[in-house]
Design a protein around this motif. Structure first.
Motif, PDB file in Angstrom:
ATOM      1  N   GLU A 282      -5.655  -2.990  -6.053  1.00 50.75           N
ATOM      2  CA  GLU A 282      -6.063  -1.801  -6.790  1.00 50.75           C
ATOM      3  C   GLU A 282      -4.870  -0.877  -6.993  1.00 50.75           C
ATOM      4  O   GLU A 282      -4.017  -0.735  -6.119  1.00 50.75           O
TER       5      GLU A 282
ATOM      6  N   ALA B  33      -6.935  11.492 -11.864  1.00 52.56           N
ATOM      7  CA  ALA B  33      -6.897  10.283 -11.039  1.00 52.56           C
ATOM      8  C   ALA B  33      -7.796   9.220 -11.653  1.00 52.56           C
ATOM      9  O   ALA B  33      -8.855   9.531 -12.207  1.00 52.56           O
ATOM     10  N   GLU B  34      -7.345   7.975 -11.576  1.00 52.61           N
ATOM     11  CA  GLU B  34      -8.136   6.841 -12.059  1.00 52.61           C
ATOM     12  C   GLU B  34      -7.745   5.617 -11.248  1.00 52.61           C
ATOM     13  O   GLU B  34      -6.556   5.360 -11.041  1.00 52.61           O
ATOM     14  N   CYS B  35      -8.735   4.877 -10.785  1.00 52.17           N
ATOM     15  CA  CYS B  35      -8.470   3.682  -9.995  1.00 52.17           C
ATOM     16  C   CYS B  35      -8.749   2.434 -10.828  1.00 52.17           C
ATOM     17  O   CYS B  35      -9.814   2.316 -11.445  1.00 52.17           O
TER      18      CYS B  35
ATOM     19  N   GLU C 296      -2.298   8.598 -11.110  1.00 54.64           N
ATOM     20  CA  GLU C 296      -2.478   9.987 -10.721  1.00 54.64           C
ATOM     21  C   GLU C 296      -1.494  10.887 -11.445  1.00 54.64           C
ATOM     22  O   GLU C 296      -0.396  10.470 -11.810  1.00 54.64           O
TER      23      GLU C 296
ATOM     24  N   ALA D 196     -13.937   3.729  -5.296  1.00 56.88           N
ATOM     25  CA  ALA D 196     -12.590   3.237  -4.979  1.00 56.88           C
ATOM     26  C   ALA D 196     -11.670   4.394  -4.621  1.00 56.88           C
ATOM     27  O   ALA D 196     -10.642   4.206  -3.973  1.00 56.88           O
ATOM     28  N   MET D 197     -12.044   5.618  -5.042  1.00 60.42           N
ATOM     29  CA  MET D 197     -11.210   6.785  -4.818  1.00 60.42           C
ATOM     30  C   MET D 197     -11.738   7.625  -3.662  1.00 60.42           C
ATOM     31  O   MET D 197     -12.932   7.605  -3.363  1.00 60.42           O
TER      32      MET D 197
ATOM     33  N   LEU E  29      -3.786   3.077  -8.306  1.00 62.83           N
ATOM     34  CA  LEU E  29      -4.233   4.433  -8.584  1.00 62.83           C
ATOM     35  C   LEU E  29      -3.280   5.083  -9.582  1.00 62.83           C
ATOM     36  O   LEU E  29      -2.077   5.140  -9.357  1.00 62.83           O
TER      37      LEU E  29
ATOM     38  N   ARG F 234      -2.856   1.083  -4.150  1.00 57.47           N
ATOM     39  CA  ARG F 234      -3.813   1.559  -3.144  1.00 57.47           C
ATOM     40  C   ARG F 234      -3.858   0.601  -1.958  1.00 57.47           C
ATOM     41  O   ARG F 234      -4.263   0.973  -0.862  1.00 57.47           O
TER      42      ARG F 234
ATOM     43  N   GLU G   1      -9.364  12.493  -5.008  1.00 53.39           N
ATOM     44  CA  GLU G   1      -9.081  11.776  -6.241  1.00 53.39           C
ATOM     45  C   GLU G   1     -10.280  11.807  -7.182  1.00 53.39           C
ATOM     46  O   GLU G   1     -10.131  11.947  -8.400  1.00 53.39           O
TER      47      GLU G   1
ATOM     48  N   LYS H  52       0.821  -1.204   0.000  1.00 51.47           N
ATOM     49  CA  LYS H  52       0.000   0.000   0.000  1.00 51.47           C
ATOM     50  C   LYS H  52       0.861   1.263   0.000  1.00 51.47           C
ATOM     51  O   LYS H  52       1.840   1.351   0.735  1.00 51.47           O
TER      52      LYS H  52
ATOM     53  N   SER I 245     -10.514  13.256 -10.996  1.00 50.36           N
ATOM     54  CA  SER I 245     -10.989  12.447 -12.126  1.00 50.36           C
ATOM     55  C   SER I 245     -12.116  13.130 -12.883  1.00 50.36           C
ATOM     56  O   SER I 245     -12.355  12.841 -14.057  1.00 50.36           O
TER      57      SER I 245
END
Length: 227
Positions: free
Chosen positions: A54, A69-71, A58, A172-173, A56, A97, A177, A33, A181
């Motif tokens: 997951e 941002a995108e997860c 960024e 998820a964000m 991220l 993440r 974030e 993490k 996005s």
């Protein structure tokens, strides 16, 4: 999930799969993490496919403000476009993440043919077309989202795209974030979400979940944009 479940390896036998992993110099890598897989400005060298956890993606501007941002989760990939366009550097960073397990594939495998002209090599190159199609679809949705005229419309489209027909969207964000996005400032996002909740369109259920109370109102908010 198992490696053979990835789109890149569709139609391969177990033997072909194992040979392809050797031929492509692939390897499983793990990150804890908050650990960075790569940072903005590094030179692209690998394609990454998520087996668990997951990631991220960024992006930050020169002042350090997060602008994108995108997860991503299991079965998704990243670094594909950057590698094949032979970009000099990543325009974003990738960070775990949570504990993530990734399949990392060397760029050399996709340039030229295998010395032994392996059948599995041809299959993987064909499957790569499917991966590109996924990337194209994802980028199309992203462009559609970012070109919505108002923040209300961007929120509505985000919720509809991520609801999967359900009445609840799991986030998820975090709020910062999510704002990045949607190309918005966090205070503006919070105000708009609060307004939509007051109007009975959505209900915020903690920090990680949004219940959709009125689908028709979300669709109405998008009517002008779609039209």
């Amino acid at each position: 999930m198992e490696i053979q479940e990835l789109k890149l390896f569709n139609g391969l036998t177990e033997e072909e799969l194992q040979r392809s992993l050797v031929c492509s110099r692939s390897g499983i890598v793990e990150y804890e993490k908050e650990e960075y897989i790569f940072t903005q400005g590094e030179k692209p060298k690998w394609i990454y496919m998520i087996l668990s956890g997951e990631v991220l993606l960024e992006q930050a501007n020169l002042s350090g403000r997060q602008t994108y941002a995108e997860c991503l989760g299991a079965r998704q990939q990243f670094g594909v476009v950057d590698l094949f366009l032979e970009r000099e550097q990543y325009s974003y960073s990738a960070k775990a993440r949570n504990h993530v397990k990734l399949l990392r594939i060397s760029s050399h495998f996709f340039y030229g043919t295998c010395e032994k002209n392996c059948v599995h090599h041809s299959k993987i190159l064909f499957n790569m077309m499917g991966v590109f199609a996924e990337e194209a679809e994802k980028n199309s949705k992203k462009i559609q989202l970012l070109t919505c005229g108002s923040l209300r419309q961007r929120i509505a489209l985000y919720l509809l795209q991520n609801s999967g027909g359900n009445k609840r969207v799991e986030l998820a964000m975090n709020r910062e974030e999510l704002a990045a996005s949607l190309n918005a400032a966090r205070p503006s996002l919070s105000r708009e979400l609060s307004q939509m909740q007051e109007e009975g369109i959505i209900k915020m259920e903690g920090r990680k979940s949004i219940a959709i109370l009125d689908y028709s109102r979300l669709q109405e908010d998008l009517a002008d944009f779609v039209g």
